[in-house]
Design a protein around this motif. Structure first.
Motif, short mmCIF file in Angstrom:
data_model
loop_
_atom_site.label_atom_id
_atom_site.label_comp_id
_atom_site.label_asym_id
_atom_site.label_seq_id
_atom_site.Cartn_x
_atom_site.Cartn_y
_atom_site.Cartn_z
N VAL A 8 -5.54 29.48 76.22
CA VAL A 8 -4.49 29.70 77.22
C VAL A 8 -5.11 30.12 78.55
CG1 VAL A 8 -2.42 31.01 77.82
CG2 VAL A 8 -2.78 30.28 75.46
N GLU A 9 -6.11 31.00 78.50
CA GLU A 9 -6.78 31.43 79.73
C GLU A 9 -7.40 30.24 80.46
OE1 GLU A 9 -8.20 35.94 78.36
OE2 GLU A 9 -9.66 34.32 78.57
N GLN A 10 -8.11 29.40 79.71
CA GLN A 10 -8.73 28.22 80.31
C GLN A 10 -7.68 27.26 80.87
OE1 GLN A 10 -12.38 27.06 80.37
NE2 GLN A 10 -12.27 29.28 80.57
N GLY A 11 -6.61 27.07 80.10
CA GLY A 11 -5.54 26.19 80.56
C GLY A 11 -4.92 26.67 81.86
N LEU A 12 -4.75 27.98 81.99
CA LEU A 12 -4.15 28.54 83.20
C LEU A 12 -5.10 28.48 84.38
CD1 LEU A 12 -2.32 31.66 81.69
CD2 LEU A 12 -1.27 29.54 82.47
N THR A 13 -6.38 28.81 84.17
CA THR A 13 -7.33 28.82 85.29
C THR A 13 -7.59 27.41 85.83
OG1 THR A 13 -9.16 28.86 83.70
CG2 THR A 13 -8.51 30.96 84.67
N TYR A 14 -7.49 26.42 84.95
CA TYR A 14 -7.70 25.03 85.38
C TYR A 14 -6.40 24.34 85.77
CZ TYR A 14 -12.64 24.83 84.04
OH TYR A 14 -14.00 25.01 83.97
N LEU A 137 -2.89 38.34 82.13
CA LEU A 137 -1.89 39.10 82.87
C LEU A 137 -1.94 38.83 84.37
CD1 LEU A 137 -2.13 42.52 80.97
CD2 LEU A 137 -0.29 40.82 80.83
N ILE A 138 -3.08 38.37 84.85
CA ILE A 138 -3.21 38.02 86.26
C ILE A 138 -2.85 36.56 86.49
CG2 ILE A 138 -4.87 37.68 88.15
CD1 ILE A 138 -6.24 40.25 87.23
N MET A 139 -3.29 35.69 85.59
CA MET A 139 -3.08 34.25 85.79
C MET A 139 -1.64 33.82 85.53
SD MET A 139 -5.71 33.01 87.08
CE MET A 139 -4.94 31.39 87.12
N ILE A 140 -0.96 34.41 84.56
CA ILE A 140 0.42 33.99 84.25
C ILE A 140 1.34 34.11 85.46
CG2 ILE A 140 2.49 34.55 82.90
CD1 ILE A 140 0.64 35.06 80.51
N PRO A 141 1.44 35.29 86.11
CA PRO A 141 2.31 35.35 87.29
C PRO A 141 1.82 34.50 88.46
CG PRO A 141 1.10 37.41 87.02
CD PRO A 141 0.88 36.62 85.78
N THR A 142 0.50 34.39 88.60
CA THR A 142 -0.07 33.57 89.68
C THR A 142 0.31 32.10 89.51
OG1 THR A 142 -1.97 35.07 89.85
CG2 THR A 142 -2.19 32.91 90.88
#
Length: 291
Positions: A8-14, A137-142
């Motif tokens: 999920v982290e990778q999916g959000l950052t990309y 927690l930072i990437m989801i709202p961003t």
């Protein structure tokens, strides 16, 4: 749990890379090879500006601007110099390799001892017991904010003109708008998002590497096509949401490939296979509908 969180982290950052390619590929119908250069451009700008003491969040804004400039130059080469779309992107991608090295100063630049958006700002308000979820927690709202802004933009007159430019340039001309200018602005916005993704990934990984953009276009397109094709029958879901889901599903498929024994060196091959399978499946579905 850790594998799922990493996916999920990778999916959000990309995801910003995928949003950018959605604009270029799906909306403008422009196969933009600039992406393989604008992604590391954003990373290089982000890392170097942080090393110079600039706030990491502001560094990402500068990354976006840098990518937007690169995209607009691709558009200018294509529109003003009458160079084919693929060649225009290839020319800019090639030029960006040298530009990225000039910006960074060398092929690999670490920022292990510097602050990033994941260690300051919003990160300071995250409780210690939730620290392992900092990236999420930072990437989801961003991501949600950028997605909403993108959706709202596409509802505006400018957004409709952008979509019309990819479908019917004659219609755009009848509205007294130059489709070439629209395409340049669209590519600028697209590559700005791609560079933003590069900047975020560099801050999350804490380093810049000159070849980190290799294959970005194919990876991004795989995620875009995966999300849109897989969920094409769900008309109530917006395309941007489908792209976001596709980004996470693509990273999940890569994680699955690694889990069953494929090496990291096989990732490009796996990406190509996934992309090919998605395209073939999409074409077969169309044939069935037409029949």
């Amino acid at each position: 749990m850790d594998i799922l969180m990493g996916v999920v982290e990778q999916g959000l950052t990309y995801s910003f890379l995928d949003f950018g390619l959605y604009i270029a590929y799906s909306i403008l119908d422009f196969p933009d090879l600039t992406v393989d250069g604008s992604f590391p451009l954003g990373a290089a700008i982000s890392v170097i500006t942080i090393l110079k003491g600039i706030n990491p969040a502001f560094a990402l804004l500068i990354s976006f601007i840098g990518g937007a400039i690169a995209g607009s130059l691709t558009g200018l080469i294509h529109i003003k110099l009458k160079v084919e779309d693929l060649l225009a992107g290839l020319i800019m991608q090639t030029a960006l390799w040298t530009i990225n090295l000039k910006i960074a100063g060398k092929a690999n630049v670490p920022i292990f001892n510097n602050s990033t958006i994941f260690t300051m700002g919003m990160a300071n308000f995250i409780p210690e017991k939730l620290s392992k979820f900092t990236v999420l927690l930072i990437m989801i709202p961003t991501v949600i904010i950028i997605k909403i802004l993108l959706d709202e933009f596409l509802k505006t007159k400018a957004g409709f003109i952008l979509k019309a430019c990819g479908d019917n340039e004659i219609l755009v001309r009848t509205m007294a708008v130059d489709p070439g200018t629209v395409k340049i602005l669209g590519l600028s916005f697209s590559n700005g998002l791609v560079a933003l993704s590069g900047g975020i990934v560099a801050q999350e990984q804490r380093f810049f590497e000159v070849s980190m953009g290799t294959g970005s276009m194919v990876m991004g397109l795989a995620a875009v096509v995966l999300g849109i094709k897989l969920l094409e029958n769900l008309s109530y879901i917006k395309d941007s949401t489908k792209v976001l889901i596709g980004s996470i599903l693509y990273k999940a498929s890569i994680a699955l490939a690694i889990a069953i024994g494929f090496s990291a060196n096989s990732m490009k091959l796996i990406t190509a296979i996934i992309f090919l399978v998605i395209l073939i499946a999409g074409r077969r579905k169309k044939r069935v509908k037409n029949a």
